[in-house]
Design a protein around this motif. Structure first.
Motif, PDB file in Angstrom:
ATOM      1  N   ILE A 105       0.842  -1.201   0.000  1.00  0.00           N
ATOM      2  CA  ILE A 105       0.000   0.000   0.000  1.00  0.00           C
ATOM      3  C   ILE A 105       0.876   1.249   0.000  1.00  0.00           C
ATOM      4  O   ILE A 105       0.593   2.218  -0.707  1.00  0.00           O
ATOM      5  CB  ILE A 105      -0.964  -0.024   1.207  1.00  0.00           C
ATOM      6  N   ILE A 175      -6.854  -3.757  -3.336  1.00  0.00           N
ATOM      7  CA  ILE A 175      -5.873  -2.689  -3.547  1.00  0.00           C
ATOM      8  C   ILE A 175      -5.889  -2.196  -4.993  1.00  0.00           C
ATOM      9  O   ILE A 175      -5.810  -0.989  -5.252  1.00  0.00           O
ATOM     10  CB  ILE A 175      -4.467  -3.154  -3.119  1.00  0.00           C
ATOM     11  N   LEU A 199      -7.684   4.125  -0.603  1.00  0.00           N
ATOM     12  CA  LEU A 199      -6.486   3.430  -0.122  1.00  0.00           C
ATOM     13  C   LEU A 199      -6.656   3.053   1.360  1.00  0.00           C
ATOM     14  O   LEU A 199      -6.224   1.975   1.785  1.00  0.00           O
ATOM     15  CB  LEU A 199      -5.254   4.327  -0.334  1.00  0.00           C
ATOM     16  N   GLY A 203      -6.977  -0.632   2.638  1.00  0.00           N
ATOM     17  CA  GLY A 203      -5.981  -0.995   3.645  1.00  0.00           C
ATOM     18  C   GLY A 203      -6.619  -1.707   4.828  1.00  0.00           C
ATOM     19  O   GLY A 203      -6.163  -2.774   5.260  1.00  0.00           O
TER      20      GLY A 203
END
Lengths: 285, 285
Positions: A105, A175, A199, A203
Motif C-alpha cells: 500500500i 488494492i 487506499l 488498507g
C-alpha cells in the motif's frame, strides 16, 4: 528518518467532540493514551519501513535502484498502510500477516504521490513545489516500476504452508480497485482525494482479510477505513474548516467499531479521534 | 479496428533461413500455412479484444471511461498477449484459461505505450509524434489506472471450482516482474526494448502456467517467449539490419520448441519464423 514524516498532533480535533466534558482524571488518561498510541502507530510504521528497506535496497544498477529507493522513501507516509496492520491485529491476526500488504500500500501511495507531483507541460496551477531530485522522465518510469513491484511483493507472499492464496488474491483485488478505475470515479459526495479514501478503505479491508477476520468484520473495518480516509484526506487540505463533516465521519467510523470488543478498539480508533497519526501527505485536490 | 494494427508480413525474414531449399510443393504448403496462421493469430487477437471491450465499456462517468477506453484500444497490439494464449494452447490448455492474462498483458503494454509517448517537459529527441487526444495529465493518470485494472482482472479470475489461485498468483509474479524493476534493469546484452522482451517472456510463461504445463514446459516456453520478444523488439526498430542477431535468437527459440510434439508447434513457431505477426509497436530505444 521515517518518523520525521509523522507528526502526532491534535490538529483541530479534540476528544471533547465525542466526550463533551473531560474530568482531570480522564484528561490524564487521554494523555497517557496518546503516548501509548504514538508508540503503537510509530512501531507499525517502523516495521513497514524495515520491510520496505529490505525489499528495495540501494544496489546496482544505481541508475535504477537509487531513484526507486529515493522515490519510495521520500514521500510522506500514508496512514492507510498503518491502518492495514492495525485492522489485522484488531481481528486477532499477527502483524507479520499484514506487513507485506501494508508495504505494498505504501508503494501504491508513493507512485501516486510521485506522479501527482510531476512537472508536466500542461500542469495547471498550483504547480507542485516539492523538491525534484530526478527529471520527469525518471520519475514517470520509476513510479511505473514501483506500482507493479507492490503487486509482486503481495503475490510473492503466498505461502503454501498457510494456504493463503485466496486471501492474497482478495487483497490484490481490494488494492487494485482502490488505485484503479474506481478511484478515478469521483464518489457520490464529490469529495476530492478519492484515492486517499479508497487506499484507507482497501488498507483496512486487507488487514482484516489477512488477519482472518470474518465477513462482517471485514465489511465493518472496510467502512471504518473509508471514513478514516475521508477524515485524513480532509485534514490534509489545510486551512479548510470542515469540522461538521469530520464529526459526521468520525461518528460513522466509531459506529462500525461497536461490533468489536471494546477493550481491543482503543488503538485503532485513535486514527479518527484526533490523537491520530496526522500524515503530511497532500493529495490531489 | 483491431486488425488494422496487425500486419502479417514476411518482413526481412524468410523460411529459407531455416529451410534453405524450398520445393514448389513446400512453397505451396508454406503459403497455405501462412493463411492458416493469419487466422490463428488474428482469432486470438479478436478474442482478447472482445474480452477487453466487455471489461472496459464506454460508460459514465465519460471523463474517466472515455480516456480509459481510448488509451486501451488506440495503442498497437503486442504479440506478447497473443503468445500467452498460444503457449496455453500448446501445453493443452483451453483458450479461455489464458484470455484474462492475455488481456492483462495488453493493459500493461497499453500503459507503457501511453507513458512512453507522453509529452514531458524534458523529453529528449525524438519527441513522440503519435496523436494525443488527451492532455498529458489525463494520459498520466489514465495509464496509472489501466495498470492496476489489469491486476484486478487477473486476481478476479480466481475460480474456487478450478482451484486456480496458486496459478494466478504465479502469473501475477511473472507479469509484475516483467513490467517492474526487472524490466528497468538492462539485460546483460544491453539490448534496448527490455520491457518488450520481458512482456513476451512473461506472456509465454503465464500461458504455460495457466494451461497446466509442467515445470519443464513452463521454463522452455518462457525462454521461447524471451527470444520471440527480442526478435519482435528488433523488428520494431525499423531500418536496422540485424539479421545475424535475429537468426541466432530464432534458432535458440526453435530449440526450446523441440521438447514439444512437433505436430503442435507449427502455429506458435510462426511468431519467430518470419510469417509471424508483425506488430507496429515502437518501443523505447
Amino acid at each position: 528518518m521515517a518518523s520525521a514524516y509523522i507528526s502526532i498532533s491534535r490538529i483541530n480535533l479534540s476528544h471533547r467532540a465525542i466526550s463533551p466534558s473531560i474530568s482531570s482524571k480522564r484528561r490524564y488518561t487521554t494523555i497517557a493514551r496518546v503516548a501509548q498510541n504514538q508508540s503503537y502507530w510509530e512501531s507499525i510504521q517502523s516495521d513497514i519501513d524495515s520491510h520496505l528497506k529490505k525489499a528495495i535496497p540501494i544496489r546496482e544498477p544505481l541508475t535504477v535502484f537509487e531513484p526507486m529507493h529515493h522515490l519510495t522513501f521520500s514521500p510522506p507516509r500514508t496512514s492507510a498502510s498503518a491502518l492495514c496492520v492495525a485492522a489485522c491485529e484488531l481481528v486477532g491476526g499477527n502483524r507479520a500477516d499484514a506487513i507485506v500488504a501494508a508495504s505494498a500500500i505504501h508503494l501504491m501511495h508513493a507512485d501516486i504521490y510521485v506522479h501527482d507531483n510531476m512537472l508536466l507541460t500542461d500542469r495547471v496551477e498550483p504547480r507542485p513545489t516539492i523538491p525534484h531530485k530526478f527529471d520527469p522522465q525518471i520519475e514517470l518510469m520509476t513510479g511505473d516500476g514501483i506500482m507493479p513491484f507492490g503487486f509482486e511483493l503481495l503475490a510473492g507472499s503466498m505461502d503454501p504452508a498457510s494456504n493463503n492464496a485466496d486471501k492474497i488474491l482478495r487483497v490484490i483485488i481490494e488494492i487494485s480497485r482502490a488505485i484503479g478505475s474506481e478511484a478515478m470515479v469521483s464518489d457520490q459526495d464529490h469529495e476530492a482525494n478519492t484515492q486517499i479514501h479508497r487506499l484507507h478503505e482497501s488498507g483496512a479491508a486487507s488487514g482484516a482479510i489477512l488477519g482472518g477476520g470474518n465477513e462482517e468484520e471485514i465489511e465493518r473495518l472496510k467502512k471504518f477505513g473509508l471514513y478514516a480516509g475521508k477524515i485524513q484526506g480532509l485534514l490534509n487540505k489545510m486551512g479548510k474548516n470542515e469540522e461538521g463533516k469530520i464529526e459526521k465521519w468520525r461518528a460513522l467510523a466509531l459506529k462500525e467499531l461497536e461490533h468489536f470488543d471494546s477493550k481491543k478498539i482503543e488503538q485503532i480508533s485513535t486514527i479518527v479521534t484526533g490523537d491520530s497519526l496526522k500524515f503530511s501527505y497532500v493529495g490531489k485536490s
